[in-house]
Scaffold this active site. Structure first.
Site, PDB file in Angstrom:
ATOM      1  N   GLY A  49       0.778  -1.238   0.000  1.00  0.00           N
ATOM      2  CA  GLY A  49       0.000   0.000   0.000  1.00  0.00           C
ATOM      3  C   GLY A  49       0.804   1.280   0.000  1.00  0.00           C
ATOM      4  N   GLU A 103       3.608   4.188   6.028  1.00  0.00           N
ATOM      5  CA  GLU A 103       2.403   3.366   5.830  1.00  0.00           C
ATOM      6  C   GLU A 103       1.421   4.082   4.906  1.00  0.00           C
ATOM      7  OE1 GLU A 103       0.752   0.785   5.998  1.00  0.00           O
ATOM      8  OE2 GLU A 103       1.070  -0.417   7.780  1.00  0.00           O
ATOM      9  N   ASP A 104       0.479   3.323   4.362  1.00  0.00           N
ATOM     10  CA  ASP A 104      -0.571   3.930   3.546  1.00  0.00           C
ATOM     11  C   ASP A 104      -1.695   4.490   4.416  1.00  0.00           C
ATOM     12  OD1 ASP A 104      -1.295   1.392   4.385  1.00  0.00           O
ATOM     13  OD2 ASP A 104      -2.057   0.730   2.439  1.00  0.00           O
ATOM     14  N   ASP A 107      -5.765   2.406  10.464  1.00  0.00           N
ATOM     15  CA  ASP A 107      -7.193   2.224  10.694  1.00  0.00           C
ATOM     16  C   ASP A 107      -7.384   1.865  12.172  1.00  0.00           C
ATOM     17  OD1 ASP A 107      -9.883   1.848  10.052  1.00  0.00           O
ATOM     18  OD2 ASP A 107      -9.607  -0.213   9.409  1.00  0.00           O
ATOM     19  N   LYS A 135      -7.304   7.194  10.266  1.00  0.00           N
ATOM     20  CA  LYS A 135      -8.720   7.202  10.671  1.00  0.00           C
ATOM     21  C   LYS A 135      -8.776   7.198  12.197  1.00  0.00           C
ATOM     22  CE  LYS A 135     -10.319   4.282   6.813  1.00  0.00           C
ATOM     23  NZ  LYS A 135     -10.810   2.924   6.494  1.00  0.00           N
ATOM     24  N   PHE A 156     -14.329   3.368   3.698  1.00  0.00           N
ATOM     25  CA  PHE A 156     -13.358   2.602   2.921  1.00  0.00           C
ATOM     26  C   PHE A 156     -12.902   3.400   1.694  1.00  0.00           C
ATOM     27  CE2 PHE A 156     -11.918  -0.589  -0.101  1.00  0.00           C
ATOM     28  CZ  PHE A 156     -11.033  -1.309   0.695  1.00  0.00           C
ATOM     29  N   VAL A 157     -11.590   3.554   1.546  1.00  0.00           N
ATOM     30  CA  VAL A 157     -11.045   4.351   0.439  1.00  0.00           C
ATOM     31  C   VAL A 157     -10.108   3.520  -0.438  1.00  0.00           C
ATOM     32  CG1 VAL A 157     -11.244   6.545   1.673  1.00  0.00           C
ATOM     33  CG2 VAL A 157      -9.150   5.220   1.891  1.00  0.00           C
ATOM     34  N   ASP A 163      -5.870  -0.453  -2.227  1.00  0.00           N
ATOM     35  CA  ASP A 163      -6.628  -1.303  -3.162  1.00  0.00           C
ATOM     36  C   ASP A 163      -7.982  -1.717  -2.608  1.00  0.00           C
ATOM     37  OD1 ASP A 163      -5.540  -3.075  -1.151  1.00  0.00           O
ATOM     38  OD2 ASP A 163      -6.122  -4.724  -2.470  1.00  0.00           O
ATOM     39  N   ARG A 169      -4.960   0.487  -6.896  1.00  0.00           N
ATOM     40  CA  ARG A 169      -3.750   1.095  -6.312  1.00  0.00           C
ATOM     41  C   ARG A 169      -3.156   2.165  -7.221  1.00  0.00           C
ATOM     42  NH1 ARG A 169      -2.279  -2.079  -1.884  1.00  0.00           N
ATOM     43  NH2 ARG A 169      -2.571  -4.312  -2.092  1.00  0.00           N
TER      44      ARG A 169
END
Ligand code: 5GP
Length: 179
Positions: A49, A103-104, A107, A135, A156-157, A163, A169
């Site tokens: 990610g 990190e991407d 959560d 988040k 959710f994105v 992805d 992605r």
């Protein structure tokens, strides 16, 4: 930016434009340059990610730095503890290094907490966390990423490295699941 994107069975709508992302990544790079001058940080990206964020961020880092890439695999344990995690690719000696984990998205924070504990056990001089998305409302670990692109609500994105079931992605913008 497309007005809608369909991936598998789901439709996503525009959320954060590529232009806004690029502006923010540049600002994060500037902060890191200031904080890590002459510290030769080691940036460790968590694949898959964060590949795109890492590549963009690096182009704004002008102080000497090194890079590494890791993966976190989840596997079912045989004991009642359930899911265990495992870091793949962490070969660098982290002793005395200034590490920045890239990190991407954070959560629940479970992945971040696991990585922080694993890396801290290798005696780095310091450890900070950079993530393009965070988040806060979904967080269930006591962690606070130092470099955050955007704080978002827990929807959710996809896009910019993130992805949905393997796809999306490569979208330059970030899209959110249509409600
Ligand atoms: P955490 O351990 O913080 O709950 O989750 C981190 C991982 O969950 C991320 O690296 C990412 O793979 C996945 N994830 C969490 N939220 C999202 C999201 O909104 N979109 C996508 N595509 N992945 C997400």
């Amino acid at each position: 930016m497309q007005s809608e994107v369909t991936i598998h069975d789901k439709t996503f709508v525009p959320f954060i434009s590529a232009e806004k992302i690029q502006e923010r990544v540049k600002e994060l790079g500037a902060e890191i340059n200031k904080d890590y001058l002459d510290k030769r940080p080691l940036l460790i990206a968590v694949l898959n990610g964060s590949a795109i964020f890492m590549a963009d961020l690096l182009r704004h880092i002008h102080t000497a730095c090194e890079i590494a890439f890791i993966r976190v695999s989840s596997y079912q344990g045989t004991e009642s503890s359930g899911k265990l995690k495992n870091i793949l690719g962490l070969t660098d000696d982290l002793n005395g290094r200034h590490v920045i984990l890239v990190e991407d998205i954070i959560d629940t924070g479970d992945t971040a907490k696991y990585l922080i504990d694993e890396i801290n056990s290798k005696n780095p001089a310091s450890l900070r966390f950079a993530t393009i998305l965070f988040k806060p409302a979904a967080l269930r670990q006591d962690i606070k990423p130092e470099y955050v692109g955007f704080e978002i609500d827990p929807a959710f994105v996809v896009g910019y490295g993130l992805d949905y079931d393997g796809l999306g992605r490569n979208l330059a913008d970030i899209y959110v699941l249509k409600s």
